[in-house]
Design a protein around this motif. Sequence first.
Motif, PDB file in Angstrom:
ATOM      1  N   GLY A  69       1.141  -0.915   0.312  1.00 40.97           N
ATOM      2  CA  GLY A  69       0.123  -0.141   0.449  1.00 40.97           C
ATOM      3  C   GLY A  69       0.925   1.148  -0.393  1.00 40.97           C
ATOM      4  N   GLU A  70       0.317   2.904  -0.028  1.00 47.41           N
ATOM      5  CA  GLU A  70       0.587   3.624   0.166  1.00 47.41           C
ATOM      6  C   GLU A  70       0.033   4.406   1.048  1.00 47.41           C
ATOM      7  OE1 GLU A  70      -0.222   5.659  -3.473  1.00 47.41           O
ATOM      8  OE2 GLU A  70       1.102   5.126  -4.070  1.00 47.41           O
ATOM      9  N   VAL A  71       0.479   5.622   1.661  1.00 49.79           N
ATOM     10  CA  VAL A  71       0.071   6.502   2.410  1.00 49.79           C
ATOM     11  C   VAL A  71       0.778   7.643   1.574  1.00 49.79           C
ATOM     12  CG1 VAL A  71      -0.564   7.459   4.754  1.00 49.79           C
ATOM     13  CG2 VAL A  71      -0.119   5.042   4.598  1.00 49.79           C
ATOM     14  N   GLN A  72      -0.271   9.029   1.567  1.00 48.50           N
ATOM     15  CA  GLN A  72       0.028   9.920   0.664  1.00 48.50           C
ATOM     16  C   GLN A  72       1.340   9.681  -0.416  1.00 48.50           C
ATOM     17  OE1 GLN A  72       1.512  12.521   3.796  1.00 48.50           O
ATOM     18  NE2 GLN A  72      -0.644  13.249   4.253  1.00 48.50           N
ATOM     19  N   ALA A  73       1.031   8.253  -1.061  1.00 44.08           N
ATOM     20  CA  ALA A  73       1.882   8.701  -2.572  1.00 44.08           C
ATOM     21  C   ALA A  73       3.349   7.595  -2.080  1.00 44.08           C
ATOM     22  CB  ALA A  73       1.919   9.442  -3.378  1.00 44.08           C
ATOM     23  N   LEU A  74       3.255   7.499  -0.687  1.00 41.27           N
ATOM     24  CA  LEU A  74       4.599   6.888  -0.292  1.00 41.27           C
ATOM     25  C   LEU A  74       4.706   5.299  -0.052  1.00 41.27           C
ATOM     26  CD1 LEU A  74       6.172  10.165   1.496  1.00 41.27           C
ATOM     27  CD2 LEU A  74       7.234   8.739  -1.065  1.00 41.27           C
ATOM     28  N   ARG A  75       5.295   4.817   0.330  1.00 36.53           N
ATOM     29  CA  ARG A  75       5.486   3.439   1.016  1.00 36.53           C
ATOM     30  C   ARG A  75       5.931   3.178   2.010  1.00 36.53           C
ATOM     31  NH1 ARG A  75       8.939  -2.322  -0.871  1.00 36.53           N
ATOM     32  NH2 ARG A  75       8.950  -1.170  -2.506  1.00 36.53           N
ATOM     33  N   LEU A  81       5.659  -3.608  -0.325  1.00 35.52           N
ATOM     34  CA  LEU A  81       5.456  -3.689  -1.555  1.00 35.52           C
ATOM     35  C   LEU A  81       4.768  -2.129  -1.378  1.00 35.52           C
ATOM     36  CD1 LEU A  81       4.510  -6.539  -3.172  1.00 35.52           C
ATOM     37  CD2 LEU A  81       6.061  -6.145  -3.470  1.00 35.52           C
ATOM     38  N   GLY A  82       5.324  -1.646  -2.243  1.00 33.74           N
ATOM     39  CA  GLY A  82       3.918  -0.309  -2.173  1.00 33.74           C
ATOM     40  C   GLY A  82       2.964  -0.432  -3.115  1.00 33.74           C
ATOM     41  N   ASN A  83       2.270   0.437  -4.047  1.00 33.31           N
ATOM     42  CA  ASN A  83       0.855   0.331  -4.835  1.00 33.31           C
ATOM     43  C   ASN A  83       1.329   0.403  -6.154  1.00 33.31           C
ATOM     44  OD1 ASN A  83      -2.132   0.106  -4.717  1.00 33.31           O
ATOM     45  ND2 ASN A  83      -2.402   1.996  -4.390  1.00 33.31           N
ATOM     46  N   SER A  84       2.178   0.040  -6.244  1.00 32.26           N
ATOM     47  CA  SER A  84       2.209   0.115  -7.564  1.00 32.26           C
ATOM     48  C   SER A  84       2.136  -0.988  -8.192  1.00 32.26           C
ATOM     49  CB  SER A  84       3.607   0.552  -8.065  1.00 32.26           C
ATOM     50  OG  SER A  84       3.963   0.251  -9.685  1.00 32.26           O
ATOM     51  N   SER A  90       6.069  -7.141 -11.593  1.00 38.03           N
ATOM     52  CA  SER A  90       7.010  -8.066 -11.813  1.00 38.03           C
ATOM     53  C   SER A  90       8.225  -8.568 -10.118  1.00 38.03           C
ATOM     54  CB  SER A  90       8.592  -6.850 -11.478  1.00 38.03           C
ATOM     55  OG  SER A  90       8.162  -5.865 -10.880  1.00 38.03           O
ATOM     56  N   THR A  91       6.393  -9.143  -8.780  1.00 38.46           N
ATOM     57  CA  THR A  91       7.151  -9.712  -8.302  1.00 38.46           C
ATOM     58  C   THR A  91       6.352 -11.200  -7.755  1.00 38.46           C
ATOM     59  OG1 THR A  91       7.503  -7.421  -7.590  1.00 38.46           O
ATOM     60  CG2 THR A  91       7.181  -9.848  -6.067  1.00 38.46           C
ATOM     61  N   ASP A  92       7.424 -12.044  -7.726  1.00 33.91           N
ATOM     62  CA  ASP A  92       6.220 -13.621  -7.635  1.00 33.91           C
ATOM     63  C   ASP A  92       5.907 -13.590  -6.179  1.00 33.91           C
ATOM     64  OD1 ASP A  92       5.945 -15.882  -7.826  1.00 33.91           O
ATOM     65  OD2 ASP A  92       7.339 -16.427  -7.558  1.00 33.91           O
ATOM     66  N   LEU A  93       4.217 -13.200  -6.143  1.00 30.18           N
ATOM     67  CA  LEU A  93       3.690 -13.289  -5.144  1.00 30.18           C
ATOM     68  C   LEU A  93       2.851 -14.987  -5.491  1.00 30.18           C
ATOM     69  CD1 LEU A  93       2.479 -10.249  -6.066  1.00 30.18           C
ATOM     70  CD2 LEU A  93       3.761 -10.633  -4.217  1.00 30.18           C
TER      71      LEU A  93
END
Length: 99
Positions: A69-75, A81-84, A90-93
């Motif tokens: 996630g992100e808070v004010q556009a930052l992880r 992980l961020g919210n990208s 690109s991440t093996d989930l």
Amino acid sequence: MPSSQRIAIELLPARGSLPDYNCYVAIDALRATTAMVAALHSGARSVTVVADEQLAREMAAREGALLAGEVQALRPPGFDLGNSPTEMASTDLRGRSIV
């Protein structure tokens, strides 16, 4: 002869500073929804959406899930992980749950 048309792209213009055009088109791609779809495409078992950062931390700790996630556009600190959508894609989930 056809008239000439000008198309301008404004990425997140400052509030109140829109240029004076005859027509406006707003495209609001929901980043969070796109990131969730990308996570599932990358093999995530589940994605749980919660109301706030603290609840996300508690649920992820309880369930052994990744935090995204992100808070004010930052992880936020400690999030996996961020919210990208690009980061999710690109991440093996495979098999992981995400909160």
